[in-house]
Scaffold this active site. Sequence first.
Site, PDB file in Angstrom:
ATOM      1  N   ARG A   1      -2.375   5.465   0.619  1.00 52.94           N
ATOM      2  CA  ARG A   1      -2.653   6.482   1.276  1.00 52.94           C
ATOM      3  C   ARG A   1      -1.906   7.848   1.213  1.00 52.94           C
ATOM      4  O   ARG A   1      -1.316   7.780   0.661  1.00 52.94           O
ATOM      5  CB  ARG A   1      -2.918   5.843   2.534  1.00 52.94           C
ATOM      6  CG  ARG A   1      -2.418   5.222   2.845  1.00 52.94           C
ATOM      7  CD  ARG A   1      -4.617   4.332   3.358  1.00 52.94           C
ATOM      8  NE  ARG A   1      -4.907   3.698   3.481  1.00 52.94           N
ATOM      9  CZ  ARG A   1      -5.309   2.405   2.631  1.00 52.94           C
ATOM     10  NH1 ARG A   1      -5.822   2.953   1.758  1.00 52.94           N
ATOM     11  NH2 ARG A   1      -6.326   1.700   3.464  1.00 52.94           N
TER      12      ARG A   1
ATOM     13  N   GLN B   1      -5.974   2.028  -2.060  1.00 50.22           N
ATOM     14  CA  GLN B   1      -4.905   1.492  -1.762  1.00 50.22           C
ATOM     15  C   GLN B   1      -4.090   1.870  -1.821  1.00 50.22           C
ATOM     16  O   GLN B   1      -2.793   2.606  -0.690  1.00 50.22           O
ATOM     17  CB  GLN B   1      -4.243   0.380  -2.310  1.00 50.22           C
ATOM     18  CG  GLN B   1      -4.536  -1.506  -2.727  1.00 50.22           C
ATOM     19  CD  GLN B   1      -3.881  -1.891  -3.730  1.00 50.22           C
ATOM     20  OE1 GLN B   1      -3.830  -2.001  -5.002  1.00 50.22           O
ATOM     21  NE2 GLN B   1      -3.728  -3.483  -3.081  1.00 50.22           N
TER      22      GLN B   1
ATOM     23  N   MET C   1       0.426  -1.482  -0.059  1.00 49.99           N
ATOM     24  CA  MET C   1       0.105  -0.123   0.050  1.00 49.99           C
ATOM     25  C   MET C   1       0.772   1.301   0.038  1.00 49.99           C
ATOM     26  O   MET C   1       1.516   1.707   1.142  1.00 49.99           O
ATOM     27  CB  MET C   1      -1.165  -0.035   1.135  1.00 49.99           C
ATOM     28  CG  MET C   1      -1.309   1.292   1.235  1.00 49.99           C
ATOM     29  SD  MET C   1      -1.820   1.429   3.756  1.00 49.99           S
ATOM     30  CE  MET C   1      -2.694  -0.638   4.165  1.00 49.99           C
ATOM     31  N   PRO C   2       0.539   2.209  -1.137  1.00 50.17           N
ATOM     32  CA  PRO C   2       1.306   3.673  -1.122  1.00 50.17           C
ATOM     33  C   PRO C   2       0.904   4.148  -0.097  1.00 50.17           C
ATOM     34  O   PRO C   2       0.114   5.100  -0.202  1.00 50.17           O
ATOM     35  CB  PRO C   2       1.196   3.758  -2.171  1.00 50.17           C
ATOM     36  CG  PRO C   2       0.511   2.563  -3.230  1.00 50.17           C
ATOM     37  CD  PRO C   2       0.379   1.862  -2.449  1.00 50.17           C
ATOM     38  N   ILE C   3       2.322   4.746   0.763  1.00 51.96           N
ATOM     39  CA  ILE C   3       1.596   5.219   1.621  1.00 51.96           C
ATOM     40  C   ILE C   3       2.540   7.531   1.393  1.00 51.96           C
ATOM     41  O   ILE C   3       3.877   6.851   0.973  1.00 51.96           O
ATOM     42  CB  ILE C   3       1.966   5.543   2.969  1.00 51.96           C
ATOM     43  CG1 ILE C   3       1.238   4.380   3.509  1.00 51.96           C
ATOM     44  CG2 ILE C   3       1.767   6.635   4.029  1.00 51.96           C
ATOM     45  CD1 ILE C   3       1.690   4.270   4.936  1.00 51.96           C
TER      46      ILE C   3
END
Length: 69
Positions: free
Chosen positions: A40, A38, A1-3
């Site tokens: 954030r 996915q 999940m990219p943040i």
Amino acid sequence: MPIIQVQILEGRTDDQIRELIAELTQSTVKCFDVKPEQVRVLVQTIPQKYWGVGGKTKESFLSTNQCKM
């Protein structure tokens, strides 16, 4: 999940920040082949009195430059 974390100076409108979040999300979906759900995005606004540029606060830098105009 990219943040994705973004720090910006205060003063942007809520609409501008919402647009930034949407654009960053779409770019991440395209580049990383992930679903929007996915991604954030965290946006932190920083007061100008706490943002340093060249050893001075951005607040004092702006007030000094405005006086010269």
